[in-house]
Design a protein around this motif. Structure first.
Motif, PDB file in Angstrom:
ATOM      1  N   VAL A   1       0.851  -1.190   0.000  1.00  0.00           N
ATOM      2  CA  VAL A   1       0.000   0.000   0.000  1.00  0.00           C
ATOM      3  C   VAL A   1       0.885   1.237   0.000  1.00  0.00           C
TER       4      VAL A   1
ATOM      5  N   GLU B   1       1.951   5.413  -0.232  1.00  0.00           N
ATOM      6  CA  GLU B   1       1.555   6.618   0.479  1.00  0.00           C
ATOM      7  C   GLU B   1       0.286   7.180  -0.162  1.00  0.00           C
ATOM      8  N   ILE B   2      -0.565   7.751   0.677  1.00  0.00           N
ATOM      9  CA  ILE B   2      -1.839   8.276   0.189  1.00  0.00           C
ATOM     10  C   ILE B   2      -1.707   9.780  -0.026  1.00  0.00           C
TER      11      ILE B   2
ATOM     12  N   ASP C   1      -1.753   9.689   6.607  1.00  0.00           N
ATOM     13  CA  ASP C   1      -1.048   8.563   7.214  1.00  0.00           C
ATOM     14  C   ASP C   1      -1.916   7.804   8.209  1.00  0.00           C
TER      15      ASP C   1
ATOM     16  N   ARG D   1      -4.149   5.476   6.337  1.00  0.00           N
ATOM     17  CA  ARG D   1      -3.403   4.325   5.816  1.00  0.00           C
ATOM     18  C   ARG D   1      -3.038   3.357   6.936  1.00  0.00           C
TER      19      ARG D   1
ATOM     20  N   ASP E   1       2.465  -1.897   4.547  1.00  0.00           N
ATOM     21  CA  ASP E   1       2.645  -0.456   4.435  1.00  0.00           C
ATOM     22  C   ASP E   1       3.991  -0.209   3.780  1.00  0.00           C
TER      23      ASP E   1
ATOM     24  N   TYR F   1      -8.652   4.708  -5.963  1.00  0.00           N
ATOM     25  CA  TYR F   1      -7.643   3.684  -5.711  1.00  0.00           C
ATOM     26  C   TYR F   1      -7.464   2.793  -6.930  1.00  0.00           C
TER      27      TYR F   1
ATOM     28  N   TYR G   1     -13.436   4.387   4.463  1.00  0.00           N
ATOM     29  CA  TYR G   1     -12.630   3.252   4.914  1.00  0.00           C
ATOM     30  C   TYR G   1     -13.454   1.964   4.943  1.00  0.00           C
TER      31      TYR G   1
END
Length: 381
Positions: free
Chosen positions: A183, A185-186, A198, A201, A221, A301, A367
Motif C-alpha cells: 500500500v 503513500e496516500i 497517514d 493508511r 505499508d 484507488y 474506509y
C-alpha cells in the motif's frame, strides 16, 4: 404413596418397552448402527433382555457387512483419496466395537472386531495420498498450484500430524502462493489544504492484515518495507484523495415560543391550612443557533500487477461528513422549557474542528466501503 410407585413402575416399563421396540424398528428400517446402539443401551439397563440379546448379533453383523462392503468398494476405485473413505468406514466399525465393549451383556453375545490398527494404516495411506498430490502440485511452480499444494499438505497433516516433511513443504507452498500487496503513500489533492493521510493508511493496513480476507493475500505499508531488499511485492495499491473540500461554516438561527401548564400553590388554603394548588401557564422564548460544516471527498484507488503493470482493479469511493453544533438561550420563565430545550441551553458556541480532523471523520465511511470492496475483490483469489 403406593399409587405414586405404581405409576412410576408403569412409566419405567413403558420406557423399556419403547426402547426395545425402537431397536427393532431401527433394525427393520436397515439402520443397523443405530439399532446396535439401541440394543446395547437396553442391555446396560436390563442385561437379560431376550429381544436385545437375540437381535444385537444380527444387527452388528449387518452393520459390519455394510461398512466392510463400502470399504472394499472404495479400495477398488481409482480415486486418489479413497483411503479417506476407507478410514471413515473403519471408524464407523470401531465405534460399534467401543459401544459393544461398554456393556458386558452385549459383549457376551457379540465379539466385536477391533479396527484401531486398520484405522492407523488407513490414516497413513490417506496422508501419503495427500502428500503425493501436494508434491506434484508444488513442482509446477505457479502460484495457483502452490495454493492447492498448501491445502493438500495441510490435509495430510490433519490426517497424520508431523507426517514426513509435510509441514516444511506446506510453508514453502504458502510462500510461493502468497500475494504481497504494498500500500503506497496516500496523496491528498486539495487546492486549499496540505496534509497527509497517514492515519487513514495506518488504520486501513492494520485492518486488512487482521481481517485475513484471504489466506494467500498479505498487505504491507510501503513505509515498513522500504529498504528491505528481500521484500518483493506482487501488487501495488495506490490511493489518492481527490477533491477534498471543507465548506464554509453555515449558521442558522431561529426562535420559537414555548409554554407549559404547571401547578403552583394558590393564595387560598384548605381547612388544614395547606395552600390549594392552581394551574398556571408559564411561557418562554427559545433562541437556537445551529452551526454546520460540510466536508466531502473521493478516494481514487488502483491495484496494479507489479510484473506487467496491468491494472487489476480501479474504483472511486465517495465520502462525506457534516460537523454540527447546536446550542441555545432563552428569555422568559425557565419552567416552560422541555428536557430537549434544557439540553440546548447546556450547549455552547465552539469553533469547527480543523480540516485534518474533518478529513479523518470523512475517511471513516470511505474506509468501511473500501475494506468491503477489497474483501470482495481478493475473495476471488
Amino acid at each position: 404413596m403406593n399409587k405414586y410407585l405404581r405409576y412410576l413402575s408403569l412409566a419405567v416399563l413403558a420406557v423399556m418397552l419403547f426402547s426395545c421396540k425402537s431397536g427393532e424398528k431401527l433394525y427393520n428400517q436397515g439402520r443397523y448402527d443405530d439399532a446396535v446402539k439401541a440394543f446395547v443401551k437396553k442391555l446396560q439397563r436390563r442385561p437379560s433382555d431376550a429381544t436385545s440379546l437375540s437381535l444385537l448379533p444380527q444387527a452388528y453383523n449387518a452393520a459390519m457387512e455394510f461398512h466392510e462392503g463400502r470399504a472394499k468398494q472404495a479400495l477398488a476405485s481409482n480415486n486418489d483419496l479413497k483411503w479417506e473413505s476407507v478410514k471413515n468406514e473403519y471408524r464407523s466399525m470401531q465405534n460399534l466395537y467401543n459401544i459393544i465393549r461398554s456393556a458386558p451383556a452385549a459383549n457376551a453375545v457379540v465379539k466385536p472386531k477391533d479396527y484401531s490398527s486398520a484405522i492407523t494404516g488407513a490414516l497413513e495411506n490417506a496422508a501419503e495420498a495427500r502428500y503425493e498430490r501436494g508434491v506434484q502440485l508444488l513442482e509446477r511452480g505457479d502460484k495457483q498450484s502452490a495454493r492447492q499444494a498448501f491445502e493438500e499438505f495441510d490435509a495430510a497433516l490433519r490426517l497424520t500430524p508431523n507426517y514426513k516433511n509435510a509441514k516444511e513443504l506446506r510453508d514453502e507452498a504458502y510462500a510461493i502462493g502468497l500475494v504481497n500487496v504494498m500500500v503506497s503513500e496516500i496523496e491528498v489533492r486539495s487546492p486549499y489544504y496540505q496534509f497527509t493521510a497517514d492515519q487513514f493508511r495506518d488504520a486501513l493496513v492494520r485492518n486488512l492484515q487482521t481481517r485475513n480476507i484471504n489466506t494467500f493475500v498479505k498487505f504491507y505499508d510501503s513505509r515498513m518495507v522500504r529498504g528491505d531488499s528481500k521484500f518483493r511485492p506482487d501488487q501495488y495499491m495506490e490511493m489518492r484523495f481527490m477533491d477534498f473540500i471543507v465548506g464554509q461554516t453555515y449558521v442558522d438561527r431561529y426562535s420559537r415560543d414555548v409554554s407549559k401548564v404547571i401547578s403552583v400553590p394558590g393564595s387560598k388554603k384548605d381547612s388544614t391550612g395547606k395552600a390549594i394548588m392552581v394551574d398556571i401557564t408559564v411561557k418562554a422564548t427559545v433562541f437556537v443557533t445551529t452551526k454546520t460544516v460540510a466536508s466531502n471527498g473521493v478516494l481514487d484507488y488502483r491495484i496494479t500487477d507489479v510484473d506487467n503493470n496491468r491494472v487489476l482493479r480501479q474504483d472511486r469511493v465517495p465520502g462525506s461528513f457534516t460537523w454540527r453544533n447546536q446550542f441555545g438561550t432563552y428569555r422568559g420563565d425557565e419552567r416552560a422549557l422541555s428536557e430537549e430545550d434544557r439540553r440546548l441551553m447546556g450547549g455552547r458556541d465552539i469553533p469547527p474542528p480543523p480540516p485534518q480532523d474533518l478529513f479523518m471523520e470523512l475517511t471513516r465511511p470511505i474506509y468501511d466501503r473500501l475494506a468491503s470492496d477489497l474483501q470482495s475483490f481478493y475473495n476471488q483469489y
